[in-house]
Scaffold this motif. Structure first.
Motif, PDB file in Angstrom:
ATOM      1  N   VAL A 175      -2.336   7.632  -2.396  1.00 21.93           N
ATOM      2  CA  VAL A 175      -2.729   6.414  -1.413  1.00 21.93           C
ATOM      3  C   VAL A 175      -1.335   5.461  -1.408  1.00 21.93           C
ATOM      4  O   VAL A 175      -1.640   4.870  -2.333  1.00 21.93           O
ATOM      5  CB  VAL A 175      -3.496   6.520  -0.996  1.00 21.93           C
ATOM      6  CG1 VAL A 175      -3.936   5.280   0.580  1.00 21.93           C
ATOM      7  CG2 VAL A 175      -4.757   7.845  -0.893  1.00 21.93           C
ATOM      8  N   TYR A 176      -0.661   5.684  -0.616  1.00 25.32           N
ATOM      9  CA  TYR A 176       0.289   3.940  -0.075  1.00 25.32           C
ATOM     10  C   TYR A 176      -0.318   3.469   0.946  1.00 25.32           C
ATOM     11  O   TYR A 176      -0.874   4.527   1.555  1.00 25.32           O
ATOM     12  CB  TYR A 176       1.886   5.469   0.107  1.00 25.32           C
ATOM     13  CG  TYR A 176       2.661   3.860  -0.021  1.00 25.32           C
ATOM     14  CD1 TYR A 176       3.470   2.933  -0.475  1.00 25.32           C
ATOM     15  CD2 TYR A 176       3.350   3.908   1.686  1.00 25.32           C
ATOM     16  CE1 TYR A 176       4.224   2.517  -0.051  1.00 25.32           C
ATOM     17  CE2 TYR A 176       3.740   2.763   2.844  1.00 25.32           C
ATOM     18  CZ  TYR A 176       4.427   2.104   1.532  1.00 25.32           C
ATOM     19  OH  TYR A 176       5.182   0.906   1.917  1.00 25.32           O
ATOM     20  N   TYR A 177      -0.722   2.395   1.485  1.00 29.38           N
ATOM     21  CA  TYR A 177      -1.181   2.304   2.575  1.00 29.38           C
ATOM     22  C   TYR A 177      -0.343   0.715   3.319  1.00 29.38           C
ATOM     23  O   TYR A 177       0.271   0.617   1.903  1.00 29.38           O
ATOM     24  CB  TYR A 177      -2.093   1.750   2.508  1.00 29.38           C
ATOM     25  CG  TYR A 177      -2.684   0.417   1.431  1.00 29.38           C
ATOM     26  CD1 TYR A 177      -2.973  -0.708   1.660  1.00 29.38           C
ATOM     27  CD2 TYR A 177      -2.598   1.036   0.062  1.00 29.38           C
ATOM     28  CE1 TYR A 177      -3.349  -1.697   0.917  1.00 29.38           C
ATOM     29  CE2 TYR A 177      -2.778  -0.427  -1.307  1.00 29.38           C
ATOM     30  CZ  TYR A 177      -2.806  -1.601   0.004  1.00 29.38           C
ATOM     31  OH  TYR A 177      -3.881  -2.770  -1.038  1.00 29.38           O
ATOM     32  N   LYS A 178      -0.603   0.600   4.015  1.00 32.21           N
ATOM     33  CA  LYS A 178       0.668  -0.709   5.027  1.00 32.21           C
ATOM     34  C   LYS A 178      -0.541  -1.235   6.017  1.00 32.21           C
ATOM     35  O   LYS A 178      -1.552  -0.821   6.617  1.00 32.21           O
ATOM     36  CB  LYS A 178       1.354  -0.040   5.221  1.00 32.21           C
ATOM     37  CG  LYS A 178       2.588  -1.080   5.927  1.00 32.21           C
ATOM     38  CD  LYS A 178       2.969  -0.870   6.803  1.00 32.21           C
ATOM     39  CE  LYS A 178       4.323  -2.576   8.019  1.00 32.21           C
ATOM     40  NZ  LYS A 178       4.644  -2.879   7.212  1.00 32.21           N
ATOM     41  N   GLY A 179      -1.001  -2.248   5.431  1.00 33.17           N
ATOM     42  CA  GLY A 179      -2.444  -2.875   6.626  1.00 33.17           C
ATOM     43  C   GLY A 179      -1.468  -4.605   7.298  1.00 33.17           C
ATOM     44  O   GLY A 179      -0.470  -5.079   7.385  1.00 33.17           O
ATOM     45  N   SER A 180      -2.726  -4.481   8.105  1.00 34.84           N
ATOM     46  CA  SER A 180      -2.187  -5.881   8.740  1.00 34.84           C
ATOM     47  C   SER A 180      -3.977  -6.933   9.253  1.00 34.84           C
ATOM     48  O   SER A 180      -4.692  -5.869   9.580  1.00 34.84           O
ATOM     49  CB  SER A 180      -1.650  -5.637  10.567  1.00 34.84           C
ATOM     50  OG  SER A 180      -1.132  -6.669  11.008  1.00 34.84           O
ATOM     51  N   ASN A 181      -4.272  -8.030   9.134  1.00 40.77           N
ATOM     52  CA  ASN A 181      -5.267  -8.875  10.279  1.00 40.77           C
ATOM     53  C   ASN A 181      -4.366 -10.220  10.411  1.00 40.77           C
ATOM     54  O   ASN A 181      -3.321 -10.577  10.344  1.00 40.77           O
ATOM     55  CB  ASN A 181      -5.986  -9.110   9.007  1.00 40.77           C
ATOM     56  CG  ASN A 181      -4.862  -9.957   7.551  1.00 40.77           C
ATOM     57  OD1 ASN A 181      -4.643 -10.264   7.552  1.00 40.77           O
ATOM     58  ND2 ASN A 181      -5.939  -9.399   6.044  1.00 40.77           N
ATOM     59  N   ASP A 182      -5.161 -11.386  11.193  1.00 40.70           N
ATOM     60  CA  ASP A 182      -4.931 -12.530  11.934  1.00 40.70           C
ATOM     61  C   ASP A 182      -4.312 -12.798  10.498  1.00 40.70           C
ATOM     62  O   ASP A 182      -3.812 -14.083  10.906  1.00 40.70           O
ATOM     63  CB  ASP A 182      -6.163 -12.844  12.026  1.00 40.70           C
ATOM     64  CG  ASP A 182      -7.350 -12.042  13.510  1.00 40.70           C
ATOM     65  OD1 ASP A 182      -6.626 -11.211  14.436  1.00 40.70           O
ATOM     66  OD2 ASP A 182      -8.609 -12.371  13.378  1.00 40.70           O
TER      67      ASP A 182
END
Length: 336
Positions: A175-182
């Protein structure tokens, strides 16, 4: 906001935790603090400071983890086979991926829906550990079956996109992942799930070829420890107090290699999926000072001596260089 900080410190005193108190002094300056000392009070403070009051501007996406092209995805991946117990046996990003005892359980309650119970351990400086667990929900992209979305989360409004780049039925999933948060838009990483508790060495050539599709090298990954030993013999309160200061300093030395590189990048990590900009600390401190009431200033004065003692302890640590694993990002090759 200061009320949250004060309650944070009071919680430390009430729990007889010297490490908790010392971390409170460097509330914005300790990597993985959120993992080691996560609780309801800490989560409330983080949500208030970052999501509600916007004290820390969101770090914008710098392209460290770009979205992979369709040709890098494993379209043969069997969604229905990704259920039951899996272990993360290798990870790329030490901030988010490399923990002990990463035993995850997956279920598909509805077609295209995936529920995950994620477990991991946080090692403490005294040789013990803290067990962490959370539930995450994913939806499969109907047009791209090898893409999963974990969106619509309340805490820090985080969202993660998973890209399946390689798999073998009932053996492994990459699994390759990309994320975002505040706090940070654009964090990412990659993990290897296997049915086996420890990574079978014979899989490494296949895994190495898989991560190259997203611009990574297998040498960027670290094997995790899923032996999951029991807690060590419990020390008495007197013993904990006697070794508390020494354990704290040793633990900080271990964390120093991560902290120094983060500071070079202008970053301070608050734990799994939560990173803020260190250069904003001075402005936050100034804002807090202006908002102090007479009562709060009195409390601050009473705690000042304890803060100074803890700060001097932390300043004894000799910071060392750190491998640039998490800062160089990745360049994904173009499809042919």
């Amino acid at each position: 906001m200061l009320r949250f900080a004060v309650s944070y410190i009071v919680h430390a005193l009430a729990s007889h935790c010297m490490q908790y108190l010392a971390i409170a002094v460097w509330l914005f300056e300790s990597p993985r603090c959120g993992d080691l000392y996560a609780d309801k009070a800490t989560d409330t403070f983080n949500a208030c400071a970052v999501s509600q009051q916007k004290c820390v501007p969101q770090r914008q996406d710098e392209g460290l983890y770009p979205v992979p092209p369709d040709c890098a995805l494993d379209n043969s991946w069997d969604f229905s086979g990704f259920t039951g117990r899996w272990f993360i046996t290798a990870g790329q990003n030490p901030l988010f991926d490399i923990f002990d005892c990463q035993e995850h359980f997956f279920a598909a309650p509805e077609p295209g829906d995936l529920a995950a119970k994620i477990n991991w351990r946080i090692n403490k400086p005294n040789g013990d550990f803290i067990e962490r667990s959370t539930i995450q929900m994913f939806k499969q992209d109907l047009q791209k079956p090898a893409v999963l979305y974990n969106h619509d989360n309340e805490y820090l409004h985080y969202q993660d996109d998973w890209y399946i780049i390689a798999s073998k039925p009932d053996s492994y999933v990459v699994v390759y992942y990309k994320g975002s948060n505040d706090a940070w838009d654009g964090y990412g990483g990659a993990v290897v799930y296997t049915r086996a508790r420890q990574l079978p060495e014979e899989l490494i050539p296949e895994l190495s070829a898989a991560v190259e599709k997203v611009g990574m090298k297998w040498s960027d990954f670290k094997i995790t420890d899923n032996t999951c030993p029991p807690h060590p013999p419990q020390k008495s309160l007197v013993q904990e107090i006697e070794v508390g200061a020494e354990s704290l300093e040793q633990g900080l030395e271990k964390e120093a290699v991560v902290l120094e590189q983060d500071l070079e990048k202008g970053l301070t990590s608050f734990g799994r999926g939560f990173t803020v900009l260190a250069r904003d600390l001075e402005s936050i401190e100034g804002t807090l000072e202006r908002e102090l009431t007479t009562e709060e200033k009195a409390i601050q004065s009473e705690l000042q001596m304890d803060f100074a003692k803890a700060k001097r302890l932390l300043e004894k640590v000799r910071w060392q260089a750190w491998s640039p694993q998490t800062t160089k990002g990745t360049r994904i090759p173009q499809c042919l």
